[in-house]
Design a protein around this motif. Sequence first.
Motif, PDB file in Angstrom:
ATOM      1  N   TYR A 286     -13.773   4.143   5.437  1.00  5.19           N
ATOM      2  CA  TYR A 286     -14.334   3.944   6.132  1.00  5.19           C
ATOM      3  C   TYR A 286     -14.777   2.122   6.531  1.00  5.19           C
ATOM      4  N   ASN A 287     -14.288   1.457   4.581  1.00  4.04           N
ATOM      5  CA  ASN A 287     -14.147  -0.059   4.977  1.00  4.04           C
ATOM      6  C   ASN A 287     -12.812  -0.661   3.957  1.00  4.04           C
ATOM      7  N   LEU A 288     -12.393  -1.620   4.218  1.00  7.01           N
ATOM      8  CA  LEU A 288     -11.682  -2.411   4.521  1.00  7.01           C
ATOM      9  C   LEU A 288     -11.737  -2.916   2.847  1.00  7.01           C
ATOM     10  N   PHE A 289     -13.333  -3.090   2.863  1.00  4.20           N
ATOM     11  CA  PHE A 289     -13.253  -3.593   1.468  1.00  4.20           C
ATOM     12  C   PHE A 289     -12.937  -2.195   0.286  1.00  4.20           C
ATOM     13  N   ASP A 290     -12.564  -1.179   0.525  1.00 10.34           N
ATOM     14  CA  ASP A 290     -12.539  -0.194   0.013  1.00 10.34           C
ATOM     15  C   ASP A 290     -11.596   0.530  -0.112  1.00 10.34           C
ATOM     16  N   LEU A 291     -10.307  -0.097   0.053  1.00 12.55           N
ATOM     17  CA  LEU A 291      -8.811   0.478   0.248  1.00 12.55           C
ATOM     18  C   LEU A 291      -8.061   0.286  -1.111  1.00 12.55           C
ATOM     19  N   ALA A 292      -7.236   1.578  -1.016  1.00 13.61           N
ATOM     20  CA  ALA A 292      -7.288   1.659  -2.230  1.00 13.61           C
ATOM     21  C   ALA A 292      -5.122   1.346  -1.746  1.00 13.61           C
ATOM     22  N   GLU A 293      -4.394   1.451  -0.930  1.00  8.59           N
ATOM     23  CA  GLU A 293      -3.400   1.004  -1.183  1.00  8.59           C
ATOM     24  C   GLU A 293      -3.519   0.353   0.662  1.00  8.59           C
ATOM     25  N   PRO A 294      -1.835  -0.472   0.478  1.00  9.93           N
ATOM     26  CA  PRO A 294      -1.451  -0.738   1.734  1.00  9.93           C
ATOM     27  C   PRO A 294      -2.517  -0.202   3.064  1.00  9.93           C
ATOM     28  N   ALA A 295      -2.177  -1.046   4.223  1.00 14.75           N
ATOM     29  CA  ALA A 295      -2.303  -0.223   5.740  1.00 14.75           C
ATOM     30  C   ALA A 295      -2.042  -1.760   6.304  1.00 14.75           C
ATOM     31  N   TYR A 296      -1.606  -1.389   7.356  1.00 13.64           N
ATOM     32  CA  TYR A 296      -0.769  -2.168   8.192  1.00 13.64           C
ATOM     33  C   TYR A 296      -1.511  -1.719   9.782  1.00 13.64           C
ATOM     34  N   LEU A 297      -1.389  -2.791  10.987  1.00 14.89           N
ATOM     35  CA  LEU A 297      -1.993  -3.404  12.046  1.00 14.89           C
ATOM     36  C   LEU A 297      -0.340  -3.795  13.053  1.00 14.89           C
TER      37      LEU A 297
ATOM     38  N   LEU B  69      -5.000   0.835  12.994  1.00 17.38           N
ATOM     39  CA  LEU B  69      -4.820   0.900  11.719  1.00 17.38           C
ATOM     40  C   LEU B  69      -4.554   2.217  10.943  1.00 17.38           C
ATOM     41  N   ARG B  70      -3.048   1.873  10.420  1.00 19.33           N
ATOM     42  CA  ARG B  70      -3.458   3.504   9.634  1.00 19.33           C
ATOM     43  C   ARG B  70      -2.767   2.709   7.948  1.00 19.33           C
ATOM     44  N   LEU B  71      -3.065   3.745   7.557  1.00 18.74           N
ATOM     45  CA  LEU B  71      -2.676   3.599   5.678  1.00 18.74           C
ATOM     46  C   LEU B  71      -1.356   4.149   5.894  1.00 18.74           C
ATOM     47  N   ARG B  72      -0.861   3.367   4.102  1.00 20.47           N
ATOM     48  CA  ARG B  72       0.473   3.935   4.592  1.00 20.47           C
ATOM     49  C   ARG B  72       1.399   5.251   4.323  1.00 20.47           C
ATOM     50  N   SER B  73       0.491   6.003   3.672  1.00 18.11           N
ATOM     51  CA  SER B  73       0.718   7.387   3.163  1.00 18.11           C
ATOM     52  C   SER B  73       0.429   7.965   4.574  1.00 18.11           C
ATOM     53  N   GLU B  74       0.066   7.289   5.536  1.00 23.70           N
ATOM     54  CA  GLU B  74      -0.383   8.037   6.874  1.00 23.70           C
ATOM     55  C   GLU B  74       1.095   7.610   7.582  1.00 23.70           C
ATOM     56  N   ALA B  75       1.570   6.635   7.684  1.00 24.70           N
ATOM     57  CA  ALA B  75       2.443   5.921   8.123  1.00 24.70           C
ATOM     58  C   ALA B  75       3.638   6.819   8.006  1.00 24.70           C
ATOM     59  N   LEU B  76       4.013   7.210   6.555  1.00 18.92           N
ATOM     60  CA  LEU B  76       4.930   7.991   5.850  1.00 18.92           C
ATOM     61  C   LEU B  76       4.500   9.016   5.768  1.00 18.92           C
ATOM     62  N   ALA B  77       3.981   9.742   6.495  1.00 21.02           N
ATOM     63  CA  ALA B  77       3.456  11.343   6.179  1.00 21.02           C
ATOM     64  C   ALA B  77       4.464  12.140   7.400  1.00 21.02           C
ATOM     65  N   SER B  78       5.180  13.372   6.901  1.00 21.48           N
ATOM     66  CA  SER B  78       5.669  14.299   7.412  1.00 21.48           C
ATOM     67  C   SER B  78       5.090  14.428   8.711  1.00 21.48           C
ATOM     68  N   GLY B  79       5.480  14.160   9.833  1.00 25.03           N
ATOM     69  CA  GLY B  79       4.818  14.807  11.137  1.00 25.03           C
ATOM     70  C   GLY B  79       3.677  13.869  12.012  1.00 25.03           C
TER      71      GLY B  79
ATOM     72  N   THR C 238       6.877  -4.995   8.735  1.00 25.61           N
ATOM     73  CA  THR C 238       6.024  -5.706   7.872  1.00 25.61           C
ATOM     74  C   THR C 238       6.652  -7.626   8.082  1.00 25.61           C
ATOM     75  N   ARG C 239       8.172  -7.395   6.945  1.00 20.81           N
ATOM     76  CA  ARG C 239       8.303  -9.094   6.311  1.00 20.81           C
ATOM     77  C   ARG C 239       9.016  -9.560   8.066  1.00 20.81           C
ATOM     78  N   SER C 240       8.982  -8.717   9.044  1.00 18.11           N
ATOM     79  CA  SER C 240       9.582  -9.533  10.678  1.00 18.11           C
ATOM     80  C   SER C 240       8.279  -9.858  10.929  1.00 18.11           C
ATOM     81  N   GLY C 241       7.371  -9.885  10.836  1.00 19.94           N
ATOM     82  CA  GLY C 241       5.718 -10.415  11.784  1.00 19.94           C
ATOM     83  C   GLY C 241       5.251  -9.136  11.934  1.00 19.94           C
ATOM     84  N   ILE C 242       6.157  -8.227  12.468  1.00 14.65           N
ATOM     85  CA  ILE C 242       5.536  -7.412  13.643  1.00 14.65           C
ATOM     86  C   ILE C 242       3.844  -6.553  13.665  1.00 14.65           C
ATOM     87  N   LEU C 243       3.886  -6.075  12.690  1.00 21.20           N
ATOM     88  CA  LEU C 243       2.929  -5.656  11.899  1.00 21.20           C
ATOM     89  C   LEU C 243       2.542  -6.915  10.763  1.00 21.20           C
TER      90      LEU C 243
END
Length: 189
Positions: free
Chosen positions: A4-15, A54-64, A78-83
Amino acid sequence: MALYNLFDLAEPAYLLNGVLMPADGGPAEIAQAGGGVVTLPAEFRHPLRYFSRLRLRSEALASGSGSGIDAADLDAMTRSGILWQLEPGDAAALAGQLATLRLHVRAPLAADQNRPGLIVLDLGDGAACLISEAGRVLLERTPGRELGAVVGDEIQTTGAAPAVVWRRVAGDLTRLLRTGAAAATARAL
């Protein structure tokens, strides 16, 4: 996981770092700040579309999840700067990471604004993104500017504490980026 708020982020997020240009076929193109365009092979279009929200790391890597990538792919993008990657941290660290973003609003105001205190952005197909009146002011001031400068203007105008303004901005920013109502560019690729 709800966010609900990026300031409550518990894991990396990607965009996605930029705006994926629509196309039916051919290479995937990402529009960047300053008018640059990055072109990638067509097979990148699916994961790039996935990360246009915007996706959390766990979301992006979850099965399905539908991302079509694994942890090594995510790290390479991420390293390449695409995300663009947002790391959890304290309020000052998160504000520092958000300060360099340039927002690109993708959803227009809905024709019917009948929710007191909320602004409705039309995502199409009956979907909507609700933001506060402060969020609307943010969007009006953002085009072509980094978020840190926009927040600085608000701090100067209102005299509010930086932490208060950043937390309020982060709530609306979270909704904009999670729904796809806005895209962001952190830096040119």
